[in-house]
Design an enzyme around this catalytic site. Sequence first.
Site, PDB file in Angstrom:
ATOM      1  N   ASP A  25      44.215  47.398  52.649  1.00 28.87           N
ATOM      2  CA  ASP A  25      44.570  45.999  52.356  1.00 28.87           C
ATOM      3  C   ASP A  25      44.873  45.791  50.886  1.00 28.87           C
ATOM      4  OD1 ASP A  25      41.880  46.616  51.780  1.00 28.87           O
ATOM      5  OD2 ASP A  25      41.337  44.503  51.719  1.00 28.87           O
ATOM      6  N   SER A  27      46.435  44.718  47.673  1.00 31.55           N
ATOM      7  CA  SER A  27      47.415  43.669  47.369  1.00 31.55           C
ATOM      8  C   SER A  27      48.647  44.359  46.791  1.00 31.55           C
ATOM      9  CB  SER A  27      46.820  42.703  46.348  1.00 31.55           C
ATOM     10  OG  SER A  27      46.555  43.424  45.153  1.00 31.55           O
ATOM     11  N   THR A  30      47.917  46.018  43.525  1.00 36.93           N
ATOM     12  CA  THR A  30      47.083  47.234  43.589  1.00 36.93           C
ATOM     13  C   THR A  30      47.864  48.410  44.156  1.00 36.93           C
ATOM     14  OG1 THR A  30      45.118  45.875  43.828  1.00 36.93           O
ATOM     15  CG2 THR A  30      44.907  48.161  44.496  1.00 36.93           C
ATOM     16  N   GLU A 178      31.674  41.387  51.488  1.00 40.56           N
ATOM     17  CA  GLU A 178      31.726  42.498  50.527  1.00 40.56           C
ATOM     18  C   GLU A 178      31.326  42.066  49.113  1.00 40.56           C
ATOM     19  OE1 GLU A 178      35.567  44.420  50.136  1.00 40.56           O
ATOM     20  OE2 GLU A 178      34.771  45.909  48.766  1.00 40.56           O
ATOM     21  N   LYS A 220      29.595  44.878  53.676  1.00 36.59           N
ATOM     22  CA  LYS A 220      30.291  45.984  52.997  1.00 36.59           C
ATOM     23  C   LYS A 220      29.800  46.057  51.549  1.00 36.59           C
ATOM     24  CE  LYS A 220      34.950  47.608  51.807  1.00 36.59           C
ATOM     25  NZ  LYS A 220      36.299  47.815  52.340  1.00 36.59           N
ATOM     26  N   SER A 262      34.040  52.673  48.842  1.00 36.58           N
ATOM     27  CA  SER A 262      33.899  53.912  48.062  1.00 36.58           C
ATOM     28  C   SER A 262      33.911  53.622  46.564  1.00 36.58           C
ATOM     29  CB  SER A 262      34.949  54.943  48.453  1.00 36.58           C
ATOM     30  OG  SER A 262      36.265  54.486  48.255  1.00 36.58           O
ATOM     31  N   GLY A 263      34.605  52.587  46.125  1.00 33.72           N
ATOM     32  CA  GLY A 263      34.456  52.091  44.758  1.00 33.72           C
ATOM     33  C   GLY A 263      34.850  53.000  43.614  1.00 33.72           C
ATOM     34  N   GLY A 264      35.572  54.075  43.896  1.00 29.00           N
ATOM     35  CA  GLY A 264      35.954  54.990  42.817  1.00 29.00           C
ATOM     36  C   GLY A 264      35.189  56.306  42.860  1.00 29.00           C
ATOM     37  N   GLY A 292      38.645  52.742  51.081  1.00 30.40           N
ATOM     38  CA  GLY A 292      40.066  52.630  50.748  1.00 30.40           C
ATOM     39  C   GLY A 292      40.505  53.931  50.113  1.00 30.40           C
ATOM     40  N   ARG A 293      40.202  54.028  48.792  1.00 27.36           N
ATOM     41  CA  ARG A 293      40.622  55.209  48.034  1.00 27.36           C
ATOM     42  C   ARG A 293      40.074  56.507  48.613  1.00 27.36           C
ATOM     43  NH1 ARG A 293      38.783  52.455  42.571  1.00 27.36           N
ATOM     44  NH2 ARG A 293      37.675  51.227  44.121  1.00 27.36           N
TER      45      ARG A 293
HETATM   46  P1  13P Z   1      37.504  51.407  47.986  1.00 27.70           P
HETATM   47  O1  13P Z   1      36.835  52.234  49.065  1.00 27.70           O
HETATM   48  O2  13P Z   1      38.692  52.099  47.373  1.00 27.70           O
HETATM   49  O3  13P Z   1      36.531  50.881  46.987  1.00 27.70           O
HETATM   50  O4  13P Z   1      38.165  50.160  48.697  1.00 27.70           O
HETATM   51  C1  13P Z   1      37.444  49.475  49.629  1.00 27.70           C
HETATM   52  C2  13P Z   1      37.844  48.058  49.627  1.00 27.70           C
HETATM   53  O5  13P Z   1      38.274  47.529  50.613  1.00 27.70           O
HETATM   54  C3  13P Z   1      37.658  47.296  48.373  1.00 27.70           C
HETATM   55  O6  13P Z   1      37.732  45.927  48.652  1.00 27.70           O
END
Ligand code: 13P
Length: 343
Positions: A25, A27, A30, A178, A220, A262-264, A292-293
């Site tokens: 998702d 944006s 991003t 989240e 989350k 995952s946050g980096g 995400g990442r």
């Molecule tokens: P990350 O796992 O890359 O932190 O992204 C998750 C997410 O949806 C952030 O809002």
Amino acid sequence: MTTDNDLASVAKAMVAPGKGILAADESTGTIEKRFKSIGVECTEENRRAYRDMLFTTKGVGDFISGVILYDETLRQKSADGTPFAALLTKIGSLPGIKVDTGAKDMALCPGEKITEGLDGLAKRCDEYVKLGAKFAKWRAVITIGEGTPSDACIVANAHALARYAAICQAAGLVPIVEPEVLMDGGHTIDRCEQVTERTLRETFAALASQRVALEHMVLKPSMVISGKDCAKQAGVQEVAARTLRTLKRTVPAAVPGIAFLSGGQSDELATAHLDAMNKIGGAPWALTFSYGRALQHPSLTSWKGSAANVPVAQRALHHRARMNGLATRGQYRVELEKEPANA
Ligand code: 13P
């Protein structure tokens, strides 16, 4: 008309054993940053083609219970004309939608953010439901620094998360709540634990005061982890133990599942941390991923914007999804990273 039963079963399906959520998702701003890293122009068609590559990965639905989409993506179609929401439903993944409008500088709180998007949200949710969305996401950002986070920032973000969650449930969407404590900075894992505990306490107090049904949501959170620039990095077991301890202190057992961001973190570390928590076991909620990442990174870097790279990029996504699927069961082993993809 969505019933309480539907919301409960969607929330349960999102955190089903062996599965987790793909956060796709980003944006436009991003995804532009991500595309820049691989030298791809951020056009609407490239964004569509990239998401098409992800969602048409064969077998990915075995490990991905739901996919979070961005407004533009929910309105886009696969190359064969199938709307993405319908395509995801076909592969057994629930379509979800990011509904916040971003974290903005917070007035009178230098260096801190407040997430916006409550105005007009009920109306937007009604439209998203018509477009096929089953769940939603709202991300709040808490920054650790000198003198931050402030109480003002934690309280305002918790309140906004709770208002969002209530609006979603009234519209028939399961809210992903989240509250992300950023890993940016040199802080210790102790400080992260303190701030995460304070943030989650405030978030659940606000959810209760806004009458949010805990059975009909997914949390989350970020993990309890050392700051990125901290000289002393806590190991996998310590991250797992402290994260579980903090969640047990703050998250009611009525919540069906917790899907981490995952946050980096590196791809493999994000998997190892989740796996370690599930190996400890005994938690009252399902523990899964909403990465995400950490899910997309190997796939994005193999794709490089070229149709010729789609098969290798899809193998990379399938592999990470499978590794994280195993981690939800506490069955991940680092040796599996070397197995041929799609094994
Ligand atoms: P990350 O796992 O890359 O932190 O992204 C998750 C997410 O949806 C952030 O809002």
